[in-house]
Design a protein around this motif. Structure first.
Motif, PDB file in Angstrom:
ATOM      1  N   ALA A  18     -19.674  18.157  78.020  1.00 49.76           N
ATOM      2  CA  ALA A  18     -18.976  18.142  76.731  1.00 49.76           C
ATOM      3  C   ALA A  18     -18.010  19.320  76.619  1.00 49.76           C
ATOM      4  O   ALA A  18     -16.899  19.182  76.082  1.00 49.76           O
ATOM      5  CB  ALA A  18     -19.970  18.149  75.580  1.00 49.76           C
ATOM      6  N   LEU A  78     -21.113  24.472  73.034  1.00 50.89           N
ATOM      7  CA  LEU A  78     -21.288  23.513  74.123  1.00 50.89           C
ATOM      8  C   LEU A  78     -21.376  24.173  75.500  1.00 50.89           C
ATOM      9  O   LEU A  78     -21.630  23.485  76.489  1.00 50.89           O
ATOM     10  CB  LEU A  78     -20.127  22.514  74.106  1.00 50.89           C
ATOM     11  CG  LEU A  78     -19.950  21.721  72.804  1.00 50.89           C
ATOM     12  CD1 LEU A  78     -18.707  20.849  72.884  1.00 50.89           C
ATOM     13  CD2 LEU A  78     -21.180  20.880  72.516  1.00 50.89           C
ATOM     14  N   TRP A 136     -25.612  16.447  78.411  1.00 49.11           N
ATOM     15  CA  TRP A 136     -24.177  16.218  78.220  1.00 49.11           C
ATOM     16  C   TRP A 136     -23.588  17.235  77.245  1.00 49.11           C
ATOM     17  O   TRP A 136     -22.509  17.783  77.484  1.00 49.11           O
ATOM     18  CB  TRP A 136     -23.938  14.799  77.707  1.00 49.11           C
ATOM     19  CG  TRP A 136     -22.492  14.476  77.501  1.00 49.11           C
ATOM     20  CD1 TRP A 136     -21.567  14.163  78.444  1.00 49.11           C
ATOM     21  CD2 TRP A 136     -21.793  14.443  76.241  1.00 49.11           C
ATOM     22  NE1 TRP A 136     -20.328  13.940  77.867  1.00 49.11           N
ATOM     23  CE2 TRP A 136     -20.447  14.100  76.514  1.00 49.11           C
ATOM     24  CE3 TRP A 136     -22.180  14.666  74.919  1.00 49.11           C
ATOM     25  CZ2 TRP A 136     -19.473  13.981  75.516  1.00 49.11           C
ATOM     26  CZ3 TRP A 136     -21.221  14.542  73.906  1.00 49.11           C
ATOM     27  CH2 TRP A 136     -19.887  14.201  74.217  1.00 49.11           C
ATOM     28  N   LEU A 137     -24.317  17.507  76.188  1.00 50.58           N
ATOM     29  CA  LEU A 137     -23.813  18.405  75.147  1.00 50.58           C
ATOM     30  C   LEU A 137     -23.813  19.864  75.587  1.00 50.58           C
ATOM     31  O   LEU A 137     -22.845  20.591  75.338  1.00 50.58           O
ATOM     32  CB  LEU A 137     -24.655  18.265  73.877  1.00 50.58           C
ATOM     33  CG  LEU A 137     -24.434  17.011  73.037  1.00 50.58           C
ATOM     34  CD1 LEU A 137     -25.558  16.853  72.011  1.00 50.58           C
ATOM     35  CD2 LEU A 137     -23.075  17.067  72.328  1.00 50.58           C
ATOM     36  N   LEU A 178     -17.564  14.632  67.430  1.00 48.05           N
ATOM     37  CA  LEU A 178     -18.194  15.704  68.196  1.00 48.05           C
ATOM     38  C   LEU A 178     -18.316  16.963  67.343  1.00 48.05           C
ATOM     39  O   LEU A 178     -19.348  17.647  67.373  1.00 48.05           O
ATOM     40  CB  LEU A 178     -17.398  15.992  69.470  1.00 48.05           C
ATOM     41  CG  LEU A 178     -18.023  17.012  70.425  1.00 48.05           C
ATOM     42  CD1 LEU A 178     -19.430  16.581  70.848  1.00 48.05           C
ATOM     43  CD2 LEU A 178     -17.140  17.214  71.659  1.00 48.05           C
ATOM     44  N   SER A 197     -16.536  11.289  76.133  1.00 42.62           N
ATOM     45  CA  SER A 197     -15.974  12.421  76.881  1.00 42.62           C
ATOM     46  C   SER A 197     -14.453  12.400  76.935  1.00 42.62           C
ATOM     47  O   SER A 197     -13.828  13.446  77.150  1.00 42.62           O
ATOM     48  CB  SER A 197     -16.523  12.428  78.312  1.00 42.62           C
ATOM     49  OG  SER A 197     -17.887  12.772  78.343  1.00 42.62           O
TER      50      SER A 197
END
Length: 235
Positions: A204, A231, A198-199, A167, A156
């Motif tokens: 993200a 995202l 998270w994505l 990423l 992150s």
């Protein structure tokens, strides 16, 4: 010595006490008698990946048990992390750690495995391009049953070009809408939900926005802008 090299060496040191098997029983229909002899003829660290690949594929399923697996573990993980086997894939080999219930092993062994997994992640995150890919590495780590939170926290930060490029690549090849594309994912697992949240759940996207605000280089800004829409949380 780098952190990665130290983690590999520690694996060999810690698991060096495991007794060398005299023989390795396997399914009579899958493993003929005697194929383990070349694997047991010398030090674990000297076993060629090509020689170890067959055991890596069959370990804990049709050839040998946890004791044998722990004996070969340093070399198995070292080869799998380098994607040195034509088959099995790293995700399969690392998944065998969960099958062996490695988190119930003695503290020193658990710590050595944890250190290895952590350093593999950081070694991957700090370099781009890498082989195996980030998609493979994160799926393999998830297959061990480990908590991905520290890995995602480090990612992150997006404080290096390598982290940003990883990423970008992952969004292009490892993510399709609300689904991770690697065929080895257990979509029922906590790690799958953890990474997908998270994505696509906001973290993200927020990391990309922070990196964009701090960046001045046009090519990097373009790359961040390109992945940001994928995202964003679904409305």
């Amino acid at each position: 010595m780098s952190g990665w090299e130290a983690a590999v060496r520690r694996m060999y040191d810690v698991f060096g006490h495991v007794t060398r098997p005299e023989r390795m029983d396997g399914c009579l229909h899958c493993v003929e008698p005697g194929p383990e002899r070349p694997l047991l003829a010398g030090p674990v660290g000297s076993i060629e990946a090509a020689a170890l690949a067959r055991y890596a594929a069959k370990a804990l399923n049709t050839w040998g048990g946890v004791a044998e697996f722990r004996y070969f573990l340093p070399r198995l993980l070292e080869c799998a992390a380098a994607d040195a086997f034509v088959y099995p894939d790293p995700e399969i080999v690392f998944g065998k750690l969960a099958s062996a219930e490695w988190r119930t092993w003695p503290d020193e062994e658990r710590d050595a495995v944890t250190g290895f997994l952590s350093e593999w992640w950081h070694e991957t995150l700090r370099r781009h391009p890498v082989h195996p890919s980030m998609d493979t590495v994160v799926c393999a780590l998830a297959a061990t049953g480990m908590d991905l939170a520290p890995c995602l926290q480090a990612w992150s930060r997006l404080d290096t070009d390598a982290a940003i490029n990883h990423l970008y690549d992952f969004v292009q090849t490892g993510l399709s809408g609300q689904r991770l594309t690697n065929a080895f994912w257990d979509r029922r697992s906590a790690a799958y939900r953890q990474l997908l949240t998270w994505l696509t759940g906001g973290p993200a996207a927020a990391a990309v926005e922070a990196a964009f605000a701090a960046e001045t280089r046009e090519p990097v800004l373009e790359r961040l802008a390109a992945i940001h829409p994928a995202l964003l949380p679904s409305p």
